[in-house]
Design a protein around this motif. Structure first.
Motif, short mmCIF file in Angstrom:
data_model
loop_
_atom_site.label_atom_id
_atom_site.label_comp_id
_atom_site.label_asym_id
_atom_site.label_seq_id
_atom_site.Cartn_x
_atom_site.Cartn_y
_atom_site.Cartn_z
N ALA A 222 2.30 6.57 -4.42
CA ALA A 222 3.07 7.86 -4.03
C ALA A 222 2.54 9.02 -4.68
O ALA A 222 2.73 10.18 -4.29
CB ALA A 222 4.54 7.68 -4.39
N ASP A 223 1.94 8.72 -5.72
CA ASP A 223 1.19 9.69 -6.81
C ASP A 223 -0.14 10.19 -6.52
O ASP A 223 -0.67 10.95 -7.07
CB ASP A 223 1.45 9.17 -8.23
N GLN A 224 -0.76 9.51 -5.47
CA GLN A 224 -2.10 9.61 -5.07
C GLN A 224 -2.23 11.03 -4.15
O GLN A 224 -1.21 11.10 -3.22
CB GLN A 224 -2.71 8.65 -4.43
N LEU A 225 -3.34 11.64 -4.21
CA LEU A 225 -3.66 12.81 -3.26
C LEU A 225 -4.86 12.24 -2.78
O LEU A 225 -5.92 11.88 -3.57
CB LEU A 225 -3.87 14.10 -4.16
N VAL A 226 -4.99 12.34 -1.46
CA VAL A 226 -6.15 11.99 -0.69
C VAL A 226 -6.89 13.18 -0.05
O VAL A 226 -6.00 13.76 0.81
CB VAL A 226 -5.83 10.73 0.37
N LEU A 227 -8.16 13.42 -0.28
CA LEU A 227 -8.60 14.76 0.39
C LEU A 227 -9.54 14.12 1.32
O LEU A 227 -10.94 13.18 1.24
CB LEU A 227 -9.55 15.25 -0.62
N ASN A 228 -8.89 14.03 2.64
CA ASN A 228 -9.58 13.56 3.68
C ASN A 228 -10.46 14.35 4.63
O ASN A 228 -10.50 14.84 5.69
CB ASN A 228 -8.32 13.09 4.88
#
Length: 339
Positions: A222-228
């Motif tokens: 839940a705390d991750q940010l993914v730059l797709n």
């Protein structure tokens, strides 16, 4: 009258040195102008080749309204086979047109501009979307875009304390590690497996993947940010379990991107929370129990905005090459013709 300015790779690179915050601010402003309807950003046009399915040349026409309105087009080629020959994958030109007359006023080498606006968009997303400052960054794909993104993250307040670099070409991953460890950012970079990179607080995808390879079973915290950024790495089921922020809904949900596949699988677009501009403006809410995936298709108006500023910087520094009378005489009727 009728002159054309040429700005080379070297001049563009010099103009951008140390100006990461300026570029980030220009990208932010352009996103907000786009959300306000002050841009024209048609669909990108993909030129593909029957015997080179992984290669393409893309045309991105655009118009940016405002005090210094500008139109133009980016023409960018992506030929992944270049990498095995020791060449950069992408090459690009940006043409800027005068809004009053329509005449082109400048041609800029644009691979650097394209990378800079992509990196600034990524850094802005971290600033706006990250739930906390990331302690680890997983970089998947170790080419020029990845290098530029890392530079912008470091320069704009997302320090690379620990970077895990992964690429299917181990030499590329090792080269990025050497670059980051030699850049003086103060952190530590090391090569790692795909799983190790996927476990980082901030995950950056910058590959040339044509289809998803991260399986549907993968679960981000839940705390991750993914730059797709490369758009086609993740199975669609993954984004359906996440908060989804895009740059432009219509642009992003097409051309076989993961959000496009998710729409086809889900049957609607209601899994998209909103655009980055809407998050900035406080117009959308994100579920804190879910990870965040930012998927930017890449808007031509960003290239115009950054390219226009680069041109101004290059001209001020005497780095733009002026070709007088490139278009010849622009006067349609001469006094002598009326006699």
């Amino acid at each position: 009258m009728g002159s054309l300015s040429i700005v080379t790779n070297a001049a563009v690179t010099r103009a951008l040195v140390g100006r990461e915050e300026d570029v980030l601010d220009r990208v932010r402003t352009t996103y907000l102008r786009h959300a306000d309807g002050r841009t024209v950003n048609p669909d990108s046009y993909f030129l593909r080749f029957p015997d080179k399915p992984d290669s393409r040349i893309i045309a991105l026409p655009a118009f940016l309204d405002g005090e210094h309105a500008v139109a133009g087009i980016k023409w960018i080629a992506s030929f992944p086979a270049n990498v095995s020959q020791g060449r950069q994958r992408a090459s690009a030109l940006l043409v800027l047109n005068d809004y009053d007359t329509g005449y082109p006023v400048a041609v800029l080498e644009s691979a650097v501009i394209s990378a800079a606006r992509t990196a600034a968009s990524a850094a802005l997303a971290v600033r706006v979307l990250a739930k906390r400052e990331p302690s680890t960054v997983g970089v998947i794909g170790a080419g020029y875009i990845a290098r530029t993104v890392c530079g912008y993250l470091d320069a704009t307040g997302a320090p690379l304390r620990q970077a895990i670099c992964h690429d299917t070409d181990e030499r590329s991953a090792e080269a990025l590690v050497r670059h980051l460890n030699g850049s003086g950012h103060g952190g530590r970079a090391e090569p790692g497996s795909l799983d190790q990179a996927l476990d980082a607080d901030l995950v950056v995808f910058a590959t040339t993947a044509l289809a998803p390879y991260v399986p549907a079973t993968h679960v981000f915290r839940a705390d991750q940010l993914v730059l797709n950024l490369s758009l086609r790495d993740l199975a669609p089921e993954i984004v359906l379990r996440a908060n989804n922020v895009v740059d432009d809904v219509e642009h992003c949900l097409k051309a076989g991107t993961t959000p496009h596949l998710a729409e086809e699988l889900h049957g609607s677009r209601d899994f998209v929370n909103g655009t980055l501009a809407e998050v900035i403006l406080g117009q959308t809410e994100l579920d804190p129990s879910r990870p965040i995936v930012f998927s930017p298709f890449g808007l031509g108006v960003l290239d115009l905005a950054v390219g226009q500023q680069v041109l101004a910087w290059a001209v001020a520094a005497g780095q733009a090459l002026d070709i007088p009378d490139f278009f010849g005489d622009q006067i349609r009727w001469h006094p002598d013709d009326a006699a």
